[in-house]
Design a protein around this motif. Structure first.
Motif, mmCIF file in Angstrom:
data_model
loop_
_atom_site.group_PDB
_atom_site.id
_atom_site.type_symbol
_atom_site.label_atom_id
_atom_site.label_comp_id
_atom_site.label_asym_id
_atom_site.label_seq_id
_atom_site.Cartn_x
_atom_site.Cartn_y
_atom_site.Cartn_z
ATOM 1 N N ASN A 197 174.768 -23.472 65.047
ATOM 2 C CA ASN A 197 174.772 -24.943 65.015
ATOM 3 C C ASN A 197 173.542 -25.545 65.675
ATOM 4 N N ALA A 199 169.437 -26.480 65.807
ATOM 5 C CA ALA A 199 168.600 -27.037 64.740
ATOM 6 C C ALA A 199 167.868 -25.925 63.984
ATOM 7 N N VAL A 200 167.366 -24.905 64.714
ATOM 8 C CA VAL A 200 166.709 -23.798 64.013
ATOM 9 C C VAL A 200 167.741 -23.060 63.156
ATOM 10 N N ARG A 220 179.665 -21.005 69.021
ATOM 11 C CA ARG A 220 180.604 -20.957 70.153
ATOM 12 C C ARG A 220 181.696 -22.003 69.953
ATOM 13 N N LYS A 224 185.015 -27.135 72.672
ATOM 14 C CA LYS A 224 185.424 -27.953 71.509
ATOM 15 C C LYS A 224 186.921 -27.817 71.261
ATOM 16 N N TYR A 299 164.150 -15.295 69.266
ATOM 17 C CA TYR A 299 163.231 -16.433 69.365
ATOM 18 C C TYR A 299 163.650 -17.409 70.449
ATOM 19 N N TYR A 324 159.734 -13.521 68.150
ATOM 20 C CA TYR A 324 158.893 -14.467 67.392
ATOM 21 C C TYR A 324 158.637 -15.707 68.242
ATOM 22 N N HIS A 326 156.653 -19.319 67.716
ATOM 23 C CA HIS A 326 155.975 -20.131 66.710
ATOM 24 C C HIS A 326 154.625 -20.659 67.224
ATOM 25 N N SER A 378 177.128 -31.067 73.301
ATOM 26 C CA SER A 378 177.929 -29.870 73.033
ATOM 27 C C SER A 378 179.346 -30.193 72.590
ATOM 28 N N ARG A 383 175.478 -31.239 65.762
ATOM 29 C CA ARG A 383 174.417 -31.585 66.699
ATOM 30 C C ARG A 383 173.362 -32.464 66.017
HETATM 31 N N1 NAP Z 1 160.350 -18.891 69.605
HETATM 32 C C1 NAP Z 1 160.053 -20.040 69.036
HETATM 33 O O1 NAP Z 1 158.963 -20.223 68.502
HETATM 34 C C2 NAP Z 1 161.072 -21.139 69.029
HETATM 35 C C3 NAP Z 1 160.948 -22.234 68.159
HETATM 36 C C4 NAP Z 1 161.962 -23.209 68.161
HETATM 37 C C5 NAP Z 1 163.026 -23.083 69.033
HETATM 38 N N2 NAP Z 1 163.058 -22.022 69.895
HETATM 39 C C6 NAP Z 1 164.183 -21.821 70.807
HETATM 40 O O2 NAP Z 1 165.319 -21.670 70.001
HETATM 41 C C7 NAP Z 1 166.465 -22.139 70.683
HETATM 42 C C8 NAP Z 1 167.182 -23.145 69.785
HETATM 43 O O3 NAP Z 1 166.331 -24.271 69.610
HETATM 44 P P1 NAP Z 1 166.869 -25.551 68.840
HETATM 45 O O4 NAP Z 1 165.888 -26.641 68.911
HETATM 46 O O5 NAP Z 1 167.325 -25.114 67.498
HETATM 47 O O6 NAP Z 1 168.122 -25.857 69.764
HETATM 48 P P2 NAP Z 1 169.180 -27.022 69.725
HETATM 49 O O7 NAP Z 1 169.211 -27.700 68.411
HETATM 50 O O8 NAP Z 1 168.955 -27.828 70.943
HETATM 51 O O9 NAP Z 1 170.558 -26.196 69.821
HETATM 52 C C9 NAP Z 1 170.933 -25.418 70.905
HETATM 53 C C10 NAP Z 1 172.441 -25.143 70.813
HETATM 54 O O10 NAP Z 1 172.704 -23.756 70.699
HETATM 55 C C11 NAP Z 1 174.053 -23.522 71.072
HETATM 56 N N3 NAP Z 1 174.213 -22.308 71.877
HETATM 57 C C12 NAP Z 1 174.736 -21.161 71.426
HETATM 58 N N4 NAP Z 1 174.790 -20.254 72.393
HETATM 59 C C13 NAP Z 1 174.317 -20.832 73.506
HETATM 60 C C14 NAP Z 1 174.160 -20.392 74.846
HETATM 61 N N5 NAP Z 1 174.493 -19.161 75.242
HETATM 62 N N6 NAP Z 1 173.640 -21.244 75.746
HETATM 63 C C15 NAP Z 1 173.300 -22.481 75.373
HETATM 64 N N7 NAP Z 1 173.435 -22.951 74.107
HETATM 65 C C16 NAP Z 1 173.938 -22.127 73.179
HETATM 66 C C17 NAP Z 1 174.513 -24.727 71.853
HETATM 67 O O11 NAP Z 1 175.489 -25.421 71.089
HETATM 68 P P3 NAP Z 1 177.035 -25.319 71.556
HETATM 69 O O12 NAP Z 1 177.070 -25.802 72.962
HETATM 70 O O13 NAP Z 1 177.759 -26.200 70.584
HETATM 71 O O14 NAP Z 1 177.411 -23.867 71.441
HETATM 72 C C18 NAP Z 1 173.242 -25.494 72.051
HETATM 73 O O15 NAP Z 1 173.471 -26.842 72.216
HETATM 74 C C19 NAP Z 1 165.961 -22.704 72.005
HETATM 75 O O16 NAP Z 1 166.089 -21.718 72.993
HETATM 76 C C20 NAP Z 1 164.494 -22.960 71.729
HETATM 77 O O17 NAP Z 1 163.722 -22.930 72.905
HETATM 78 C C21 NAP Z 1 162.117 -21.059 69.900
#
Ligand code: NAP
Length: 395
Positions: A197, A199-200, A220, A224, A299, A324, A326, A378, A383
């Protein structure tokens, strides 16, 4: 300094307003974003630092919108490394020496470009270099820091600035992970991911659907209610037109029988690719679901727990464990590769119906409201990505 006679300038005709103040969201010291960030606004643009022409070709970008990504928070907290040893300097903050403007990604329109620059004023661009400080109304950038989007106007008309700003980092991360690690089409055609759920995670499901690849998405239940959880499952399933199957990771962690049943059901369709945003127990689950010889790409580390790989996973299953980033890809790839990727993403949205994650828009001066909204997310079934509208009010 770039003088106006050395620049090609966009007339105010296609701007929303003819005169605007400058504003930015910046910080002097690292720390909790809600404590260290400040909104700065000025009606006087004349003291804007301009780049020296000797340093190459520059464009002035009028920022339209910029998403708030987890990496932006980590940069402000001082916890985010740079992908290169000597990162390119950020255009200066108007608050003064030592201040840094927050924000890495963004969507904007080129207003002026130096004479020899191959990007025309009026072109819509996405920011291709992290750390430039996008949470502001305008900035000068070296041309290599922006990527012109061929179908930018169509994207702007179809999605609007805020949503258009959010697809390139999220979609780019998802696209690279789907395309660069395993060949999916000819094999099982199934991918497993956690944080389904996020954004990625949303973009992984959307993009996989365009390649006829199925996704098993772990989410998770957390705090909820059953109704909220079911609403989330329905929304995530429908957004992918049923190519994504959503499963509660809590159920698989608490019930070995449920995990075994899923493994048996996947059988020869076991995923070749696992996409891990969290680490910890959830990553261990992904490894258990992965096909022998498959790859797990990490990632994100949302759980703040390490990725643990049991010895038999390596010896008997021969799994590959990769990562990975980005920002690194964007810095190390060739300009043509970056351009191809953003145009491919624009095409997938415009021609293949790829939907961007839902968003919630805040003006830069409402950043505290945006953070409040983030912390309450959350409990929400679906989201929303926070996006800042970077445009200043009309004068
Ligand atoms: N490596 C890269 O280049 C790259 C690029 C983009 C993003 N990222 C990383 O990818 C991750 C996701 O990014 P996003 O922008 O897609 O995030 P986001 O939209 O803010 O979503 C994060 C959601 O993941 C869920 N989640 C599942 N397991 C979790 C846990 N153990 N702890 C906390 N949250 C958990 C949570 O929803 P629930 O509370 O409903 O479970 C949380 O709100 C982040 O860590 C970000 O830093 C990395």
């Amino acid at each position: 300094m770039i003088s106006t006679r050395h620049c090609r300038t966009l007339t105010s005709r296609i701007l929303r307003v003819s005169h605007r103040t400058y504003h930015e969201l910046s910080f002097l010291q690292t720390g909790d974003p809600s404590e260290v960030l400040q909104h700065y606004s000025s009606e006087n643009q004349t003291h804007q630092e301009e780049p020296d022409q000797k340093e190459g070709d520059f464009v002035r970008v009028h920022m339209l919108a910029a998403p708030w990504n987890p990496a932006d928070m980590n940069v402000i907290q001082g916890k985010y490394p740079s992908p290169v040893k000597n990162p390119p300097a950020q255009p200066p903050s108007w608050q003064g020496p030592g201040w840094r403007v927050a924000g890495s990604e963004g969507w904007g329109r080129v207003m002026e470009s130096s004479t020899n620059c191959n990007i025309d004023p009026g072109t819509l661009v996405t920011l291709g270099q992290s750390g430039m400080g996008t949470f502001r109304s305008s900035l000068w950038l070296p041309t290599q820091a922006v990527i012109p989007v061929d179908r930018g106007e169509e994207l702007e008309d179809t999605l609007g600035s805020a949503m258009a700003s959010s697809i390139f980092q999220l979609g780019g991360t998802a696209l690279r992970m789907l395309q660069d690690f395993e060949s999916l089409g000819g094999h099982s055609g199934v991918v497993v991911q956690n944080a389904g759920n996020s954004a990625v995670g949303w973009m992984v499901s959307q993009l996989a659907a365009t390649q006829n690849v199925k996704v098993v998405s772990l989410v998770r239940r957390g705090s909820k209610t059953e109704d909220e959880y079911n609403e989330m499952v329905d929304a995530l399933t429908q957004q992918s037109t049923n190519t994504t199957r959503v499963i509660a990771q809590d159920d698989l962690l608490n019930d070995k029988g449920a995990l075994k049943a899923l493994q048996a059901e996947l059988g020869t369709q076991a995923p070749r690719l696992a996409i891990n945003a969290t680490g910890g127990d959830s990553a261990t689950l992904l490894l258990k679901l992965l096909a022998p010889g498959g790859t797990m790409v990490t990632y994100g580390g949302l759980s703040m727990q390490p990725v643990t790989v049991a010895t038999p996973m390596l010896i008997f299953k021969d799994v590959k464990v990769r990562g990975y980033w980005h920002s690194r890809w964007m810095l190390q790839s060739f300009p043509q590769q970056r351009k191809k990727m953003v145009d491919e993403l624009a095409g997938l949205v415009l021609d293949k119906g790829v939907q961007c994650p839902p968003i919630e828009i805040f003006s830069l001066d409402r950043f505290q409201d945006a953070f409040q909204f983030e912390t309450e997310q959350s409990a929400q079934a679906v989201r929303r990505k926070v996006v800042f509208d970077c445009q200043e009010e009309a004068q």
